[in-house]
Scaffold this active site. Structure first.
Site, mmCIF file in Angstrom:
data_model
loop_
_atom_site.group_PDB
_atom_site.id
_atom_site.type_symbol
_atom_site.label_atom_id
_atom_site.label_comp_id
_atom_site.label_asym_id
_atom_site.label_seq_id
_atom_site.Cartn_x
_atom_site.Cartn_y
_atom_site.Cartn_z
ATOM 1 N N ASP A 1 -7.199 3.033 -3.079
ATOM 2 C CA ASP A 1 -7.944 3.052 -1.811
ATOM 3 C C ASP A 1 -8.201 4.506 -1.421
ATOM 4 O O ASP A 1 -7.262 5.268 -1.199
ATOM 5 C CB ASP A 1 -7.126 2.348 -0.717
ATOM 6 C CG ASP A 1 -7.889 2.217 0.607
ATOM 7 O OD1 ASP A 1 -9.053 2.650 0.682
ATOM 8 O OD2 ASP A 1 -7.303 1.665 1.564
ATOM 9 N N ASN B 1 -10.279 5.446 1.256
ATOM 10 C CA ASN B 1 -10.599 5.631 2.682
ATOM 11 C C ASN B 1 -11.719 6.652 2.894
ATOM 12 O O ASN B 1 -11.572 7.585 3.693
ATOM 13 C CB ASN B 1 -9.357 6.024 3.491
ATOM 14 C CG ASN B 1 -8.358 4.894 3.630
ATOM 15 O OD1 ASN B 1 -7.283 4.938 3.048
ATOM 16 N ND2 ASN B 1 -8.702 3.849 4.380
ATOM 17 N N GLY C 1 -4.435 -4.606 5.868
ATOM 18 C CA GLY C 1 -3.429 -4.430 6.910
ATOM 19 C C GLY C 1 -3.639 -3.124 7.639
ATOM 20 O O GLY C 1 -4.401 -2.260 7.183
ATOM 21 N N LYS D 1 -1.007 -0.876 -4.443
ATOM 22 C CA LYS D 1 -2.243 -0.142 -4.084
ATOM 23 C C LYS D 1 -1.844 1.306 -3.841
ATOM 24 O O LYS D 1 -0.953 1.584 -3.040
ATOM 25 C CB LYS D 1 -2.849 -0.759 -2.832
ATOM 26 C CG LYS D 1 -3.871 0.097 -2.098
ATOM 27 C CD LYS D 1 -4.614 -0.727 -1.051
ATOM 28 C CE LYS D 1 -4.767 0.011 0.266
ATOM 29 N NZ LYS D 1 -5.465 -0.806 1.293
ATOM 30 N N LEU D 2 -2.518 2.214 -4.537
ATOM 31 C CA LEU D 2 -2.260 3.644 -4.353
ATOM 32 C C LEU D 2 -3.337 4.242 -3.475
ATOM 33 O O LEU D 2 -4.535 4.064 -3.734
ATOM 34 C CB LEU D 2 -2.262 4.379 -5.698
ATOM 35 C CG LEU D 2 -1.291 3.900 -6.773
ATOM 36 C CD1 LEU D 2 -1.418 4.798 -8.009
ATOM 37 C CD2 LEU D 2 0.152 3.899 -6.258
ATOM 38 N N LYS D 3 -2.935 4.969 -2.450
ATOM 39 C CA LYS D 3 -3.897 5.747 -1.672
ATOM 40 C C LYS D 3 -4.299 6.953 -2.518
ATOM 41 O O LYS D 3 -3.430 7.606 -3.111
ATOM 42 C CB LYS D 3 -3.259 6.204 -0.363
ATOM 43 C CG LYS D 3 -3.023 5.064 0.618
ATOM 44 C CD LYS D 3 -4.343 4.479 1.106
ATOM 45 C CE LYS D 3 -4.123 3.570 2.309
ATOM 46 N NZ LYS D 3 -5.393 3.068 2.846
ATOM 47 N N ASP E 1 -13.940 -1.795 2.736
ATOM 48 C CA ASP E 1 -13.060 -1.976 3.894
ATOM 49 C C ASP E 1 -13.839 -1.456 5.110
ATOM 50 O O ASP E 1 -14.570 -2.215 5.773
ATOM 51 C CB ASP E 1 -11.747 -1.207 3.647
ATOM 52 C CG ASP E 1 -10.795 -1.187 4.831
ATOM 53 O OD1 ASP E 1 -11.108 -1.757 5.885
ATOM 54 O OD2 ASP E 1 -9.704 -0.568 4.716
ATOM 55 N N GLU F 1 -11.173 0.787 -3.529
ATOM 56 C CA GLU F 1 -11.506 0.435 -2.145
ATOM 57 C C GLU F 1 -12.139 1.624 -1.423
ATOM 58 O O GLU F 1 -11.601 2.737 -1.470
ATOM 59 C CB GLU F 1 -10.199 -0.004 -1.454
ATOM 60 C CG GLU F 1 -10.344 -0.501 -0.041
ATOM 61 C CD GLU F 1 -8.982 -0.916 0.544
ATOM 62 O OE1 GLU F 1 -7.992 -1.030 -0.213
ATOM 63 O OE2 GLU F 1 -8.903 -1.100 1.776
ATOM 64 N N LYS G 1 -10.142 -7.386 7.094
ATOM 65 C CA LYS G 1 -9.197 -7.042 8.151
ATOM 66 C C LYS G 1 -9.767 -7.670 9.413
ATOM 67 O O LYS G 1 -10.816 -7.251 9.897
ATOM 68 C CB LYS G 1 -9.131 -5.524 8.356
ATOM 69 C CG LYS G 1 -8.248 -4.787 7.379
ATOM 70 C CD LYS G 1 -8.206 -3.313 7.707
ATOM 71 C CE LYS G 1 -7.521 -2.563 6.588
ATOM 72 N NZ LYS G 1 -7.751 -1.101 6.692
ATOM 73 N N SER H 1 0.850 -1.183 0.000
ATOM 74 C CA SER H 1 0.000 0.000 0.000
ATOM 75 C C SER H 1 0.891 1.240 0.000
ATOM 76 O O SER H 1 1.721 1.402 0.895
ATOM 77 C CB SER H 1 -0.883 -0.036 1.256
ATOM 78 O OG SER H 1 -1.675 1.126 1.364
HETATM 79 O O1 OSB Z 1 -7.354 1.523 4.546
HETATM 80 O O2 OSB Z 1 -6.282 -0.231 4.178
HETATM 81 C C1 OSB Z 1 -6.392 0.825 4.784
HETATM 82 C C2 OSB Z 1 -3.302 1.425 6.943
HETATM 83 C C3 OSB Z 1 -3.867 1.937 8.086
HETATM 84 C C4 OSB Z 1 -5.230 2.131 8.126
HETATM 85 C C5 OSB Z 1 -6.021 1.788 7.018
HETATM 86 C C6 OSB Z 1 -5.439 1.252 5.873
HETATM 87 C C7 OSB Z 1 -4.054 1.096 5.829
HETATM 88 C C8 OSB Z 1 -3.337 0.626 4.649
HETATM 89 C C9 OSB Z 1 -1.968 0.033 4.860
HETATM 90 O O3 OSB Z 1 -3.733 0.764 3.518
HETATM 91 C C10 OSB Z 1 -2.002 -1.453 4.834
HETATM 92 C C11 OSB Z 1 -0.736 -2.055 5.375
HETATM 93 O O4 OSB Z 1 0.267 -2.086 4.650
HETATM 94 O O5 OSB Z 1 -0.722 -2.509 6.528
HETATM 95 MG MG MG Z 2 -8.537 0.451 3.113
#
Ligand code: OSB
Ligand code: MG
Length: 369
Positions: A189, A191, A291, A161-163, A239, A214, A263, A135
Site C-alpha cells: 500500500d 497511500n 481499516g 500488507k506492507l506500507k 483506496d 494499493e 472502507k 497492515s
Molecule cells: O491506507 O489502508 C490505509 C490506516 C490508517 C489510514 C489509512 C490506512 C491504514 C492502514 C491500516 O493501512 C489498516 C488497519 O489495520 O486498520
Molecule cells: Mg490504503
C-alpha cells in the site's frame, strides 16, 4: 424513531507501536465516538479520521463542526429519522463522507438494536468469521520489518500488507518474499506516494507475485491508475480514490483498478459500502475491507461488512491487540487467523463504560442532552 440526543466522546488511546505510512506516523488513536440516543435504543459509531488531514481531507476537529452545524440538524429535523434517510438528508452537504458515515452508523446501530437485528444479518453476511490480514508500517530497517512480520505470522495472520514509499519498496518486498516464501499472501500500500513517472520502477514489483498494489498514485488520478495498470502485471487496488459506488463503477469500467478496498467511512457509510460490494461483485472484481486503526466500536461493523460474499480477499481487520493494549470494547481476538463476526443486535458491541471513561478526553452534546 425519534432522536433525543447526539453526543461526541473524544478519546485518545495509545497504539502498541507507532504506525508509519508514506503520509505520516501515528502513535495514538485520537478520535471521537458518536453516541446517539433515540426513543427506541442507543447507538454508537466511531469517526474514522485523524486529528490531521493527511490520509484524507477530513479531520477530527472539522468533523465535529460539520456534524454539529450541518449534518445533525438535517437529520434530527426529519419527521422520523432512520439510517436509510441519513444519506438523502445530508446529500446537499458536499463531501465529508467520514462524518456522514459516523452519523449514519450510530443511527443504524440504534435502529437495528430496536428491532433486535444484527448489522451482519441486515447487510447480508454469509460468514460467521472472516480471515484476518495485517497492515505493517514502514520500519527503520529491513531486519526490524522481518521480525515484525514473523511475529504477526506466528500469531496466525493470514495475509501481510506492507506500507511502501519511494526508498522503501523493492528491498523490503524482496526481503519478505526471501524469508517467508512465495506462498505468503502479500500486498503493498503506497497511500498515493508515487506518480506515473514511477511506472518502470513499480513494474519491478511484478516479479514478487503480489496480490495487489494499493493506491500507488494521486487520489484524484483515475486515468493515471488506468495507464499504470496497462503497464504492470500486479493488480491495482484503489483506496483513497473511491468515494462512492458510482466512482467505483467508473474506475472498474476504465480498468483503473482490478481490486477494491472498501472502507465504509471513506464512502459515507455501510449502505454505500454495500452498494460498492454489489457493483464490484457484478463485475467479478474482488473486494476486501480496509481499516483505519479502529477501536472495537469501528471494528465490529467492519467485520459485519467483511462477511458479505464478495469479500474474497482478507481485510485489514486485525485483532484488537494489533493496535491497543486495551480496547474500549470487549477485545476482538484472533482464532486460527480469523475474527468472529458480531452477531448481537446492531453493531454487536458497546463501549465498556469504565474503560471508555479512562480514555475519554472530552464529551460534548451536539444535540439534546
Ligand atoms: O491506507 O489502508 C490505509 C490506516 C490508517 C489510514 C489509512 C490506512 C491504514 C492502514 C491500516 O493501512 C489498516 C488497519 O489495520 O486498520
Ligand atoms: Mg490504503
Amino acid at each position: 424513531m425519534k432522536i433525543e440526543r447526539v453526543e461526541v466522546v473524544h478519546v485518545a488511546i495509545p497504539l502498541v507501536s507507532p504506525f508509519r505510512t508514506s503520509f505520516g506516523t501515528m502513535t495514538t488513536k485520537d478520535t471521537f465516538l458518536l453516541h446517539v440516543v433515540t426513543d427506541g435504543a442507543e447507538g454508537w459509531s466511531e469517526f474514522a479520521g485523524d486529528p490531521r488531514p493527511l490520509y484524507c481531507p477530513e479531520f477530527v476537529a472539522g468533523a465535529e463542526i460539520v456534524l454539529r452545524d450541518f449534518l445533525v440538524p438535517r437529520v434530527v429535523a426529519l419527521p422520523s429519522p432512520t439510517a436509510a434517510l441519513v444519506g438523502p438528508a445530508v446529500s446537499g452537504i458536499k463531501g465529508h463522507e467520514l462524518a456522514k458515515a459516523a452519523l449514519e452508523t450510530a443511527i443504524l446501530d440504534a435502529e437495528l438494536r430496536s428491532y433486535g437485528m444484527s448489522l451482519a444479518g441486515y447487510l447480508g453476511a454469509v460468514r460467521e468469521r472472516v480471515p484476518a490480514g495485517v497492515s505493517v508500517g514502514i520500519k527503520e530497517s529491513v531486519a526490524e520489518l522481518l521480525d515484525t512480520v514473523e511475529g504477526y505470522l506466528a500469531e496466525g495472520y493470514l495475509r501481510i500488507k506492507l506500507k511502501i514509499e519511494p526508498g522503501w519498496d523493492i528491498e523490503p518486498v524482496r526481503a519478505v518474499r526471501a524469508r517467508f516464501g512465495a506462498a505468503l499472501p502479500l500486498q503493498v500500500d503506497a497511500n498515493t506516494a508515487y506518480t506515473l513517472a514511477d511506472t518502470e520502477h513499480l513494474r519491478r514489483l511484478d516479479e514478487f507475485g503480489l496480490l495487489l498494489i494499493e493506491e500507488p498514485l494521486e487520489e484524484d488520478n483515475l486515468h493515471g491508475h488506468a495507464r499504470l495498470q496497462s503497464r504492470i502485471a500486479t493488480r491495482v487496488c484503489l483506496d483513497e480514490s473511491l468515494h462512492s459506488a458510482r466512482d467505483t463503477a467508473s474506475a472498474i469500467a476504465m480498468d483503473a483498478c482490478r481490486v477494491v478496498n472498501i472502507k465504509p467511512a471513506r464512502v459515507g457509510g455501510y449502505l454505500e459500502a454495500r452498494r460498492i460490494h454489489d457493483v464490484a461483485r457484478a463485475h467479478g472484481v474482488p473486494v476486501w475491507c480496509g481499516g483505519m486503526l479502529e477501536t472495537g466500536i469501528g471494528r465490529a461493523p467492519n467485520l459485519a461488512l467483511a462477511a458479505l460474499p464478495g469479500f474474497t480477499l482478507p481485510g485489514d481487520t486485525s485483532a484488537s491487540s494489533r493496535y491497543f493494549a486495551e480496547d474500549i470494547t470487549e477485545p476482538f481476538v484472533l482464532d486460527d487467523g480469523h475474527l468472529r463476526v458480531p452477531s448481537g443486535p446492531g453493531i454487536g458491541v458497546e463501549p465498556l463504560p469504565e474503560v471508555l471513561r479512562r480514555f475519554t478526553v472530552r464529551r460534548q452534546d451536539l444535540y439534546g442532552g
